[in-house]
Scaffold this motif. Structure first.
Motif, PDB file in Angstrom:
ATOM      1  N   THR A 280     -13.258  -4.776  -8.035  1.00  0.00           N
ATOM      2  CA  THR A 280     -14.465  -4.188  -8.597  1.00  0.00           C
ATOM      3  C   THR A 280     -14.123  -2.837  -9.217  1.00  0.00           C
ATOM      4  O   THR A 280     -13.081  -2.250  -8.949  1.00  0.00           O
ATOM      5  CB  THR A 280     -15.539  -3.966  -7.523  1.00  0.00           C
ATOM      6  N   ASP A 281     -15.023  -2.364 -10.043  1.00  0.00           N
ATOM      7  CA  ASP A 281     -14.951  -1.004 -10.558  1.00  0.00           C
ATOM      8  C   ASP A 281     -16.129  -0.254  -9.947  1.00  0.00           C
ATOM      9  O   ASP A 281     -17.256  -0.357 -10.423  1.00  0.00           O
ATOM     10  CB  ASP A 281     -15.030  -1.000 -12.088  1.00  0.00           C
ATOM     11  N   GLY A 282     -15.869   0.440  -8.845  1.00  0.00           N
ATOM     12  CA  GLY A 282     -16.938   1.085  -8.097  1.00  0.00           C
ATOM     13  C   GLY A 282     -17.143   0.406  -6.751  1.00  0.00           C
ATOM     14  O   GLY A 282     -16.516  -0.619  -6.437  1.00  0.00           O
ATOM     15  N   ALA A 283     -18.031   0.982  -5.950  1.00  0.00           N
ATOM     16  CA  ALA A 283     -18.214   0.524  -4.571  1.00  0.00           C
ATOM     17  C   ALA A 283     -19.583  -0.113  -4.337  1.00  0.00           C
ATOM     18  O   ALA A 283     -20.044  -0.192  -3.198  1.00  0.00           O
ATOM     19  CB  ALA A 283     -18.022   1.699  -3.607  1.00  0.00           C
ATOM     20  N   GLU A 284     -20.236  -0.603  -5.396  1.00  0.00           N
ATOM     21  CA  GLU A 284     -21.569  -1.178  -5.240  1.00  0.00           C
ATOM     22  C   GLU A 284     -21.500  -2.594  -4.669  1.00  0.00           C
ATOM     23  O   GLU A 284     -20.549  -3.338  -4.914  1.00  0.00           O
ATOM     24  CB  GLU A 284     -22.303  -1.201  -6.586  1.00  0.00           C
ATOM     25  N   ARG A 285     -22.557  -2.976  -3.960  1.00  0.00           N
ATOM     26  CA  ARG A 285     -22.628  -4.299  -3.329  1.00  0.00           C
ATOM     27  C   ARG A 285     -22.604  -5.407  -4.376  1.00  0.00           C
ATOM     28  O   ARG A 285     -21.950  -6.440  -4.180  1.00  0.00           O
ATOM     29  CB  ARG A 285     -23.899  -4.381  -2.474  1.00  0.00           C
TER      30      ARG A 285
ATOM     31  N   GLY B 154     -12.217   1.063  -6.761  1.00  0.00           N
ATOM     32  CA  GLY B 154     -13.158   0.050  -6.312  1.00  0.00           C
ATOM     33  C   GLY B 154     -12.523  -0.801  -5.228  1.00  0.00           C
ATOM     34  O   GLY B 154     -11.421  -0.531  -4.741  1.00  0.00           O
ATOM     35  N   PHE B 155     -13.233  -1.858  -4.844  1.00  0.00           N
ATOM     36  CA  PHE B 155     -12.740  -2.787  -3.823  1.00  0.00           C
ATOM     37  C   PHE B 155     -11.761  -3.778  -4.448  1.00  0.00           C
ATOM     38  O   PHE B 155     -11.914  -4.201  -5.598  1.00  0.00           O
ATOM     39  CB  PHE B 155     -13.892  -3.561  -3.198  1.00  0.00           C
ATOM     40  N   VAL B 156     -10.756  -4.165  -3.666  1.00  0.00           N
ATOM     41  CA  VAL B 156      -9.804  -5.200  -4.066  1.00  0.00           C
ATOM     42  C   VAL B 156      -9.801  -6.274  -2.986  1.00  0.00           C
ATOM     43  O   VAL B 156      -9.509  -5.987  -1.820  1.00  0.00           O
ATOM     44  CB  VAL B 156      -8.385  -4.628  -4.236  1.00  0.00           C
ATOM     45  N   LEU B 157     -10.126  -7.495  -3.377  1.00  0.00           N
ATOM     46  CA  LEU B 157     -10.092  -8.641  -2.473  1.00  0.00           C
ATOM     47  C   LEU B 157      -8.882  -9.493  -2.820  1.00  0.00           C
ATOM     48  O   LEU B 157      -8.692  -9.861  -3.990  1.00  0.00           O
ATOM     49  CB  LEU B 157     -11.366  -9.478  -2.617  1.00  0.00           C
ATOM     50  N   ARG B 158      -8.068  -9.810  -1.811  1.00  0.00           N
ATOM     51  CA  ARG B 158      -6.864 -10.606  -2.036  1.00  0.00           C
ATOM     52  C   ARG B 158      -6.869 -11.807  -1.091  1.00  0.00           C
ATOM     53  O   ARG B 158      -7.177 -11.688   0.096  1.00  0.00           O
ATOM     54  CB  ARG B 158      -5.605  -9.765  -1.811  1.00  0.00           C
TER      55      ARG B 158
END
Length: 279
Positions: free
Chosen positions: A117-122, A183-187
């Motif tokens: 993501t770009d940012g920390a929004e839900r 932002g968040f990174v999901l792997r």
């Protein structure tokens, strides 16, 4: 020229963590100059000109020091340029190596499937979660994970469990605080065996293979083969990077992380003289 952090208490001396590398660099004929890391990383954006005040006018330079945000590195590069010093790794190159979105897409097939993501929004987090699909995943931000908080801020057992996944993301955001980057990174979670291996690449060529700093007593296995990944890393066109690899349970070697070599830690099992020689 090699730039290293000064000691916080004795600012005319090298920070003890980098003293061996500085001594080896001097022995090899490098000019060693001190940088005030606290001035670079201080509140209000830091003071880059003050941070490099002890750096002599010169030409090319390599930084070997504590991690810097991409903005802090760019400020240092600008302050050095005003003194006639050019970093071998430019600010844009540093950002590409230091932040996961800069390199991850080019390593598709060599690294776990990833969405960010770009940012920390839900809302952005949920889009990334849907993009990756169901199943287990691990979480980090663009530059770092909180691996010592595995169960509460890293591991997501099931991406389809939206509420539980968001609890992990919220905890990661809380723990990273002001250092949360990008932002968040999901792997996609993959099962690995054995310790990670840290490889060092200069101008697209692997110059050194060693243990990971977290496991300095576990050397790389003899059957590590970099022939397949070498052209991919060279294709990044980055001057000095580290690539951390781990063996997946099925035997395949996978890229866990790419990092800028200037701020990647050297394991104690690699002598400073060997490291400087490779660089």
């Amino acid at each position: 020229m090699i730039l290293v952090p000064s000691d916080v208490v004795r600012p005319r001396r090298v920070d003890e963590h980098f003293a061996a590398e500085a001594a080896a660099a001097r022995q090899a004929g490098w000019v060693v100059a001190l940088v005030d890391h606290d001035a670079l990383a201080g509140g209000g954006g830091g003071d880059a000109d003050a941070a490099v005040a002890r750096v002599p006018a010169g030409d090319g330079a390599v930084y070997r020091g504590w991690m810097l945000g991409a903005g802090q590195y760019a400020a240092m590069a600008g302050a050095l340029a005003r003194r006639g010093v050019t970093l071998r790794t430019g600010p844009a190159q540093y950002r590409r190596a230091h932040e996961l979105p800069g390199w991850c897409a080019e390593l598709a097939g060599w690294t776990p499937d990833t969405a960010w993501t770009d940012g920390a929004e839900r809302a952005g987090f949920d889009r990334a979660r849907a993009e990756l699909g169901g199943g287990p995943a691990v979480l980090r931000d663009w530059t770092k994970s909180m691996k010592h908080y595995w169960d509460e801020a890293v591991y997501i057992p099931e991406l389809d469990d939206a509420a539980a996944a968001w609890r992990v993301a919220s905890r990661l955001r809380e723990l990273r605080g002001d250092e949360f980057t990008g932002g968040f990174v999901l792997r996609r979670f993959e099962e690995f065996t054995g310790a990670e291996v840290r490889t060092w690449w200069v101008a697209g060529e692997c110059r050194l293979v060693g243990a990971h700093p977290d496991t300095p007593g576990e050397p790389p296995p003899d059957d590590l083969d970099l022939a397949g990944i070498a052209p991919v890393i060279a294709g990044l066109k980055l001057p000095f990077v580290t690539v951390d690899l781990a063996r997946r349970a099925d035997g395949a070697w996978r890229v866990i992380e790419v990092g800028d070599g200037q701020v990647s830690d050297r394991p104690v099992s690699i002598a400073a003289e060997v490291f400087v020689g490779a660089l």
